[in-house]
Scaffold this motif. Sequence first.
Motif: not given
Ligand SMILES: [Zn+2]
Length: 87
Positions: A16-19, A41-43
């Motif tokens: 939901s962050r980077c699609d 990665q987003c985490k």
């Molecule tokens: Zn991500």
Amino acid sequence: MADEWAEQLTCATQCSRCDQKMGADDQRILSVYDHQAICMQCKNEEEQRPDYEDVSKQMIGQCLIDTEMKWGDPQGYCYHHFYPFKC
Ligand SMILES: [Zn+2]
């Protein structure tokens, strides 16, 4: 509502962050900021935020209260914010 929530989060097909697309075998984790499923990665980036520690402590406390009151069985939902899981 609990089923709906669980299905939405655990079976998200993209971050939901980077699609970035996430397959059933890709590990994902829930954001402590918005409870959305995000990629590892987003985490990692989220953990670098200066308020991460405070936000995560507040989140887990509130999450445990909410899930217990509303759904009776948290099913480990709150812990999915800290332990990666697969769909
Ligand atoms: Zn991500």
